[in-house]
Design a protein around this motif. Structure first.
Motif, mmCIF file in Angstrom:
data_model
loop_
_atom_site.group_PDB
_atom_site.id
_atom_site.type_symbol
_atom_site.label_atom_id
_atom_site.label_comp_id
_atom_site.label_asym_id
_atom_site.label_seq_id
_atom_site.Cartn_x
_atom_site.Cartn_y
_atom_site.Cartn_z
ATOM 1 N N GLU A 1 -4.018 4.079 -2.560
ATOM 2 C CA GLU A 1 -4.602 4.800 -1.754
ATOM 3 C C GLU A 1 -5.660 5.774 -2.629
ATOM 4 O O GLU A 1 -6.409 5.130 -3.112
ATOM 5 C CB GLU A 1 -4.618 5.575 -0.688
ATOM 6 C CG GLU A 1 -3.420 4.291 -0.012
ATOM 7 C CD GLU A 1 -4.654 3.521 0.906
ATOM 8 O OE1 GLU A 1 -5.522 3.671 1.448
ATOM 9 O OE2 GLU A 1 -4.532 1.944 0.088
ATOM 10 N N ARG B 1 -5.081 -0.536 9.389
ATOM 11 C CA ARG B 1 -4.589 0.241 8.546
ATOM 12 C C ARG B 1 -3.457 0.985 8.114
ATOM 13 O O ARG B 1 -2.775 1.252 8.168
ATOM 14 C CB ARG B 1 -5.918 0.361 6.930
ATOM 15 C CG ARG B 1 -4.994 1.595 5.921
ATOM 16 C CD ARG B 1 -6.398 2.253 5.587
ATOM 17 N NE ARG B 1 -5.878 3.830 4.652
ATOM 18 C CZ ARG B 1 -5.106 4.392 4.733
ATOM 19 N NH1 ARG B 1 -5.485 4.759 6.533
ATOM 20 N NH2 ARG B 1 -5.018 5.572 3.912
ATOM 21 N N PHE C 1 -7.587 8.798 -0.040
ATOM 22 C CA PHE C 1 -8.300 7.982 -0.416
ATOM 23 C C PHE C 1 -10.168 8.646 0.045
ATOM 24 O O PHE C 1 -10.370 8.565 -0.976
ATOM 25 C CB PHE C 1 -7.726 6.467 0.139
ATOM 26 C CG PHE C 1 -9.115 5.342 0.534
ATOM 27 C CD1 PHE C 1 -8.897 4.561 0.132
ATOM 28 C CD2 PHE C 1 -10.725 5.930 1.505
ATOM 29 C CE1 PHE C 1 -10.182 3.600 -0.069
ATOM 30 C CE2 PHE C 1 -11.496 4.951 1.276
ATOM 31 C CZ PHE C 1 -11.524 3.773 0.219
ATOM 32 N N ALA D 1 -2.229 9.739 2.396
ATOM 33 C CA ALA D 1 -2.886 8.836 1.920
ATOM 34 C C ALA D 1 -3.809 8.776 2.901
ATOM 35 O O ALA D 1 -5.427 8.485 1.816
ATOM 36 C CB ALA D 1 -1.890 7.457 2.714
ATOM 37 N N ASP D 2 -4.616 9.022 3.363
ATOM 38 C CA ASP D 2 -5.415 8.497 4.058
ATOM 39 C C ASP D 2 -6.682 10.405 3.432
ATOM 40 O O ASP D 2 -7.349 9.800 2.753
ATOM 41 C CB ASP D 2 -5.574 10.116 5.832
ATOM 42 C CG ASP D 2 -5.587 8.802 6.561
ATOM 43 O OD1 ASP D 2 -5.201 7.330 6.326
ATOM 44 O OD2 ASP D 2 -5.257 9.251 7.874
ATOM 45 N N HIS E 1 0.517 -1.104 0.105
ATOM 46 C CA HIS E 1 0.059 -0.289 0.042
ATOM 47 C C HIS E 1 0.833 1.364 0.039
ATOM 48 O O HIS E 1 1.973 0.714 0.319
ATOM 49 C CB HIS E 1 -0.941 -0.553 1.248
ATOM 50 C CG HIS E 1 -1.824 -1.016 0.902
ATOM 51 N ND1 HIS E 1 -3.365 -1.082 0.877
ATOM 52 C CD2 HIS E 1 -1.704 -2.526 1.579
ATOM 53 C CE1 HIS E 1 -3.654 -1.933 0.975
ATOM 54 N NE2 HIS E 1 -3.131 -3.132 1.225
#
Length: 319
Positions: free
Chosen positions: A149, A260, A280, A276-277, A144
């Protein structure tokens, strides 16, 4: 001991018994294979039913049952069998994680053992899998990343093609090749890997523990390979209900988001985790908007974006 097979059961006695039955010929074909069934404090009649099945089928010579007093999750359940085995005077050469919701195809364990025997530089080998209808499933994956993401949230054809090298799901592999990680449903680990990096991180309750383990192994010089000659039937999500065919009917549990987040924080740090948050969340919001404009039905768990924001972007106190 050549191979220690670890199966973690949680209220899936019927599936576990069927899995054990599929291993009978494998056990006969390979000298030095032992199986430990961990019952992760099921709280139902699993221990009694598993014990009865082991006795009635005469599996006692190669299967042992280890009931736990508390459910610490998938990683902790596997560690409960792995740690004492590694410390014993008969430590296994290989440890094989196998999900209870699987059926072993003939020669599956042998294929992984043979591959690791002739490739001493490889630390982890995973098998391929098909679902209950015989349709091949992705078994080898990429790690990942931030761009992964974004693609995983957006899932837009043109963007996915541009970011093809970051798509987590690696597709179906027809030949043995190196991958970033394999699913813990069928995952064989060389003992030397545990000697170097330790066991699974029990702070992952469920999900991402095998991703974390494979990344730590790779960083220590032990690559992971997919070996398609080893195959299981994987009734995906039957043991957890999170990734099953009915995943769109249930909200994703908090422990998935926690796992995660732990993975990203541990391996990428705070800045990249936040990035990354955001990647996504933005990608998935666009995905929802496009689906609504195209009048396509929802295929993801309900309230996924809300739960993602709530658990991974605003709820830090529990960490």
């Amino acid at each position: 001991m050549k191979v220690l097979v670890v199966i973690v059961n949680y209220r899936t006695a019927d599936l576990t018994i069927a899995c054990l039955r599929s291993l009978v010929d494998e056990i006969r074909a390979i000298f030095g294979v032992q199986v430990v069934v961990i019952d992760n404090a099921s709280g139902d009649d699993s221990v009694a039913r598993l014990g009865t099945a082991i006795k009635q089928n005469g599996w006692g010579e190669w299967v042992s049952l280890m009931p736990l007093q508390s459910n610490g999750g998938f990683a902790a359940g596997n560690n409960a069998a792995i740690e004492p085995a590694l410390k014993s005077g008969n430590a296994p050469e290989y440890v094989y994680l196998l999900n209870p919701d699987t059926i072993m195809k003939p020669g599956g364990i042998r294929a992984l053992v043979d591959f690791l025997d002739v490739n001493p530089q490889v630390g982890i080998a995973g098998g391929s899998s098909v679902n209950g209808d015989g349709i091949p499933l992705s078994s080898g994956f990429r790690f990942h990343t931030v761009l992964g993401e974004l693609e995983g949230g957006l899932r837009l054809g043109a963007v996915s093609r541009v970011l093809k090298n970051y798509v987590v799901a690696g597709g179906v592999h027809e030949r043995a090749q190196q991958v970033d990680w394999v699913v813990g449903a069928s995952m064989m680990v060389r003992r030397a890997v545990f000697d170097v990096i330790g066991v699974f991180d029990s702070k992952y309750f469920m999900y991402f523990e095998e991703v974390d383990f494979c990344m730590r192994a790779k960083q220590a010089g032990w690559p992971t390979w997919i070996v398609p000659e080893s195959q299981i039937v994987h009734l995906v999500g039957a043991s957890s209900g999170v990734t099953s065919a009915k995943r769109s009917e249930k909200r994703r549990p908090r422990y998935w988001f926690d796992s995660r987040h732990r993975f990203f924080l541990r391996h990428y740090g705070l800045a990249k985790t936040l990035l990354a948050d955001c990647a996504f969340a933005f990608g998935y919001a666009m995905h929802m908007l496009l689906n609504k404009l195209r009048r396509r039905p929802r295929t993801d768990p309900p309230w996924l974006l809300w739960d993602f924001v709530r658990y991974n972007m605003t709820s830090w106190s529990h960490r």
